[in-house]
Design a protein around this motif. Structure first.
Motif, short mmCIF file in Angstrom:
data_model
loop_
_atom_site.label_atom_id
_atom_site.label_comp_id
_atom_site.label_asym_id
_atom_site.label_seq_id
_atom_site.Cartn_x
_atom_site.Cartn_y
_atom_site.Cartn_z
N SER A 193 0.83 -1.21 0.00
CA SER A 193 0.00 0.00 0.00
C SER A 193 0.86 1.25 0.00
O SER A 193 0.53 2.25 -0.66
N ASP A 194 1.99 1.21 0.72
CA ASP A 194 2.90 2.36 0.74
C ASP A 194 3.57 2.54 -0.62
O ASP A 194 3.72 3.66 -1.12
N VAL A 195 3.99 1.42 -1.21
CA VAL A 195 4.63 1.49 -2.53
C VAL A 195 3.67 2.05 -3.57
O VAL A 195 4.02 2.94 -4.35
N LEU A 196 2.45 1.56 -3.56
CA LEU A 196 1.44 2.03 -4.52
C LEU A 196 1.02 3.46 -4.23
O LEU A 196 0.37 4.10 -5.07
N ASP A 197 1.40 3.96 -3.06
CA ASP A 197 1.14 5.36 -2.73
C ASP A 197 2.36 6.23 -3.02
O ASP A 197 2.43 7.37 -2.58
N GLY A 198 3.34 5.66 -3.75
CA GLY A 198 4.47 6.46 -4.21
C GLY A 198 5.77 6.27 -3.46
O GLY A 198 6.74 7.00 -3.72
N ASP A 199 5.85 5.29 -2.55
CA ASP A 199 7.09 5.07 -1.80
C ASP A 199 8.03 4.20 -2.63
O ASP A 199 8.15 2.98 -2.42
N LEU A 200 8.72 4.82 -3.58
CA LEU A 200 9.54 4.09 -4.56
C LEU A 200 11.03 4.35 -4.43
O LEU A 200 11.83 3.77 -5.17
N ASP A 201 11.43 5.21 -3.50
CA ASP A 201 12.81 5.69 -3.49
C ASP A 201 13.84 4.57 -3.34
O ASP A 201 14.88 4.57 -4.01
N ARG A 202 13.59 3.59 -2.46
CA ARG A 202 14.61 2.55 -2.27
C ARG A 202 14.74 1.65 -3.49
O ARG A 202 15.83 1.15 -3.79
#
Length: 375
Positions: free
Chosen positions: A345-354
């Motif tokens: 859910s965090d990734v799909l909310d834009g948490d892509l930095d790592r």
């Protein structure tokens, strides 16, 4: 040294090693000396563009070298402080020093990624093109989820997002969309996202609540400025106009304002329908074409240097770069670097930095990781 502190120290040293390798440390030091000498030459300023290029390169090298040296000093000082505190039995001081190491590790990662964004077009704005794969509504819904994910990622970084092109699905989602992301290093960060993305979930469109696998592709290419010359033969273009679809009021449904340009030698197709004027849509589509041809040239250069390149492949099994599993468990796994997240859910909310940072690092090291996909 505590295991926790040692882990942070190892992480920092790994980031520093990659930075030195990327910069080609000895060559970078010599080059910075050369640039400093050129800046002191008054004749440099007779050519404004040349002076600007020299100052830009000098600033980049100076920042990268300075940041590397500063982190090395702080690591050495903090490690000595921990040893002294442990010898004296001062647990509070050890805790404080370990916290400082943790903060330094975060800074080292940020500086590493920043230094890796030194490609010719990395600082530019970027286009992000999303296309649904086979599978109808399922894949089209997944494509729209990806559109939202990249929009949220850009907004997290204070970037502006414009919807350049949009084709809605028959029942839900999108067949395709093109985003224009404007911000510092937008292309440098996003370029590692090119590829096929796979989703596994219980379908909201299946009355039997079965698991479905969907595929969509992402294609990233930089916005290029007038300083980069791209020769396009008008005879190589096929230009079609059509009636735009989607939101936009009566005008967008009654005039052939949308424009599609096909570059015949390469088969590249670009299109734009977000403007009311056919003239403006044609200009934007032409800009996209220049950007796509430039990206094609960058790929050729990378291939010649045996670097990792993002290639456009079939949108289906065996070509995915990342899998997103929502049921029966929660996991996102990058199949190039092995980086995972248990919070889709965090990734799909834009948490892509790592994910982006790991892929950028891999481009420098060239190290391949054997990663098995998830079920």
């Amino acid at each position: 040294m505590r295991a926790e502190a040692q882990a942070y120290a190892d992480q920092i040293r790994s980031a520093l090693d990659l930075l030195r390798r990327f910069l080609d440390w000895d060559r970078a030091l010599r080059r910075l000396d050369e640039l400093n000498n050129r800046v002191e030459d008054p004749n440099l300023w007779n050519d404004a563009k040349q002076a600007q290029d020299v100052m830009r390169e000098r600033r980049r090298l100076d920042e990268a070298i300075g940041a590397t040296k500063a982190i090395e000093r702080e690591l050495e000082d903090t490690a000595e402080l921990i040893e002294m505190a442990e010898a004296e039995g001062d647990a509070a001081m050890v805790d404080e020093a370990v916290a400082a190491l943790a903060a330094l590790a975060d800074r080292a990662e940020q500086d590493k990624v920043k230094a890796l964004l030194a490609g010719e077009a990395d600082a530019n704005d970027t286009y992000i093109e999303i296309n649904a794969g086979a599978g109808g509504t399922e894949s089209q819904d997944w494509a729209e989820m990806l559109q939202r994910m990249y929009t949220r990622w850009a907004e997290r970084h204070g970037m502006k997002v414009e919807l350049v092109d949009y084709h809605a699905g028959e029942q839900a989602g999108i067949k395709s969309a093109t985003l224009l992301v404007k911000g510092e290093n937008a292309y440098g960060y996003a370029k590692t996202e090119s590829g096929v993305h796979r989703l596994v979930r219980i379908s909201p469109y299946d009355s039997n609540a079965r698991r479905h696998t969907s595929f969509s592709s992402v294609w990233v290419y930089p916005v290029i400025d007038d300083n980069i010359e791209i020769d396009i033969n008008e005879g190589d273009l096929r230009i079609d106009t059509y009636r735009a679809s989607g939101a936009g009021g009566q005008h967008i449904n009654t005039t052939d304002s949308a424009v599609r340009i096909t570059h015949l030698p390469t088969g590249i197709v670009v299109q734009c329908q977000n403007q009311r004027s056919q003239h403006k849509n044609r200009a934007e589509a032409y800009n996209q074409l220049r950007a796509r041809l430039y990206e094609l040239e960058l790929q050729k250069r990378e291939a010649e240097a045996n670097a990792t390149e993002a290639t456009k492949t079939d949108i289906g099994w065996g070509h995915q770069i990342r899998s997103y599993v929502l049921q029966p468990y929660q996991l996102v796994k990058d199949l190039r670097t092995g980086v995972t997240s248990t919070a889709p859910s965090d990734v799909l909310d834009g948490d892509l930095d790592r994910f982006m940072a790991a892929a950028l690092s891999q481009r420098v090291t060239g190290e391949k990781v054997e990663v098995e996909d998830v079920d």
